[in-house]
Design a protein around this motif. Sequence first.
Motif, PDB file in Angstrom:
ATOM      1  N   LEU A  10       0.850  -1.186   0.000  1.00 26.27           N
ATOM      2  CA  LEU A  10       0.000   0.000   0.000  1.00 26.27           C
ATOM      3  C   LEU A  10       0.894   1.248   0.000  1.00 26.27           C
ATOM      4  CD1 LEU A  10      -2.973   0.882   0.143  1.00 26.27           C
ATOM      5  CD2 LEU A  10      -2.746   0.858   2.616  1.00 26.27           C
ATOM      6  N   ASP A  11       1.529   1.511  -1.148  1.00 23.20           N
ATOM      7  CA  ASP A  11       2.491   2.613  -1.216  1.00 23.20           C
ATOM      8  C   ASP A  11       1.965   3.840  -1.956  1.00 23.20           C
ATOM      9  OD1 ASP A  11       2.502   1.499  -3.727  1.00 23.20           O
ATOM     10  OD2 ASP A  11       4.657   1.123  -3.791  1.00 23.20           O
ATOM     11  N   ASP A  12       0.671   3.865  -2.253  1.00 31.33           N
ATOM     12  CA  ASP A  12       0.052   5.024  -2.895  1.00 31.33           C
ATOM     13  C   ASP A  12      -0.305   6.035  -1.799  1.00 31.33           C
ATOM     14  OD1 ASP A  12      -2.048   6.813  -3.703  1.00 31.33           O
ATOM     15  OD2 ASP A  12      -2.515   5.511  -5.383  1.00 31.33           O
ATOM     16  N   ASP A  95      10.953   3.986   3.932  1.00 28.37           N
ATOM     17  CA  ASP A  95      11.836   4.352   2.827  1.00 28.37           C
ATOM     18  C   ASP A  95      11.191   4.164   1.456  1.00 28.37           C
ATOM     19  OD1 ASP A  95      11.963   1.537   3.280  1.00 28.37           O
ATOM     20  OD2 ASP A  95      13.835   1.435   2.131  1.00 28.37           O
ATOM     21  N   MET A  96      10.030   3.519   1.378  1.00 31.81           N
ATOM     22  CA  MET A  96       9.317   3.362   0.106  1.00 31.81           C
ATOM     23  C   MET A  96       8.515   4.611  -0.252  1.00 31.81           C
ATOM     24  SD  MET A  96       7.706  -0.404   0.503  1.00 31.81           S
ATOM     25  CE  MET A  96       8.587  -1.874   0.037  1.00 31.81           C
ATOM     26  N   LEU A  97       8.407   5.539   0.694  1.00 30.51           N
ATOM     27  CA  LEU A  97       7.608   6.741   0.488  1.00 30.51           C
ATOM     28  C   LEU A  97       8.493   7.976   0.442  1.00 30.51           C
ATOM     29  CD1 LEU A  97       4.799   6.000   3.099  1.00 30.51           C
ATOM     30  CD2 LEU A  97       4.658   5.700   0.616  1.00 30.51           C
ATOM     31  N   ASP A 101       5.399  12.118   2.597  1.00 32.55           N
ATOM     32  CA  ASP A 101       4.291  11.174   2.773  1.00 32.55           C
ATOM     33  C   ASP A 101       4.464  10.277   3.994  1.00 32.55           C
ATOM     34  OD1 ASP A 101       2.910  12.046   0.472  1.00 32.55           O
ATOM     35  OD2 ASP A 101       4.223  10.829  -0.801  1.00 32.55           O
ATOM     36  N   ARG A 102       5.621  10.280   4.583  1.00 31.54           N
ATOM     37  CA  ARG A 102       5.879   9.408   5.735  1.00 31.54           C
ATOM     38  C   ARG A 102       5.015   9.731   6.952  1.00 31.54           C
ATOM     39  NH1 ARG A 102      12.380   9.238   4.708  1.00 31.54           N
ATOM     40  NH2 ARG A 102      12.197   8.145   2.705  1.00 31.54           N
ATOM     41  N   PRO A 103       4.688  11.003   7.227  1.00 32.40           N
ATOM     42  CA  PRO A 103       3.794  11.273   8.363  1.00 32.40           C
ATOM     43  C   PRO A 103       2.408  10.627   8.204  1.00 32.40           C
ATOM     44  CG  PRO A 103       4.962  13.272   7.757  1.00 32.40           C
ATOM     45  CD  PRO A 103       5.251  12.244   6.688  1.00 32.40           C
ATOM     46  N   VAL A 104       1.941  10.480   6.978  1.00 33.47           N
ATOM     47  CA  VAL A 104       0.640   9.832   6.757  1.00 33.47           C
ATOM     48  C   VAL A 104       0.735   8.354   7.134  1.00 33.47           C
ATOM     49  CG1 VAL A 104      -1.135   9.260   5.057  1.00 33.47           C
ATOM     50  CG2 VAL A 104       0.016  11.469   4.942  1.00 33.47           C
ATOM     51  N   LEU A 105       1.818   7.705   6.754  1.00 33.38           N
ATOM     52  CA  LEU A 105       2.034   6.313   7.149  1.00 33.38           C
ATOM     53  C   LEU A 105       2.121   6.204   8.669  1.00 33.38           C
ATOM     54  CD1 LEU A 105       2.642   3.323   6.563  1.00 33.38           C
ATOM     55  CD2 LEU A 105       5.070   3.979   6.317  1.00 33.38           C
ATOM     56  N   ALA A 106       2.848   7.118   9.290  1.00 34.33           N
ATOM     57  CA  ALA A 106       2.976   7.088  10.750  1.00 34.33           C
ATOM     58  C   ALA A 106       1.609   7.248  11.418  1.00 34.33           C
ATOM     59  CB  ALA A 106       3.935   8.189  11.217  1.00 34.33           C
TER      60      ALA A 106
END
Length: 188
Positions: A10-12, A95-97, A101-106
């Motif tokens: 899920l990297d979108d 690292d894929m983002l 965009d990393r704060p959204v994953l967090a």
Amino acid sequence: MKDDAEPVILDDPGKLKALSHPLRRRILHRLRQHGPATSTTIGEALGVNTGTASYHLRQLEKYGFIEEIAERSTGRERWWRRAESPRDLRMPTPDMLAPEDRPVLAELLRQGHAEDMEMFGKLPAAYERNPEWARLSRGYGHMTEEDLAAFFEDYIRLLHQYCRRGEDAPPDARPVHIRLFTLPADED
């Protein structure tokens, strides 16, 4: 459904943002547990107005998480269900983002953790009521990175082997929450 399907990462960033909204997560959980619904029934169940529910349903549809049931929809009343999703949907590593965009994953991981902690809090009572359904195990061991990766893939294969979608489950099947997490024990 094929059990040998490749994992989908899920990297979108748009999909991550769609899933990181608390109300959208509640809508998805509601549709998973109770089946198809309209924006009115979702709004009533979740305590939001129909317009708010409708907006968030459209956002979930935009990113492919839900779909309209055209044959059941009439006029302004649109019925929604969860879309068919990959059986092995995985979170990206940071690292894929892109850095922005990393704060959204967090945030998505934080919300999932909060939901899991709430569920975990229900375990003692569930175990007392239904020990045949509330199973638990704790483990500790030493593994190499390769061992842990193989263990995880075997775990996913077991999920595919034993878990069915609701529509394919026999009448005596119940929905079951299943979680696996691993953490390095030497970083405590």
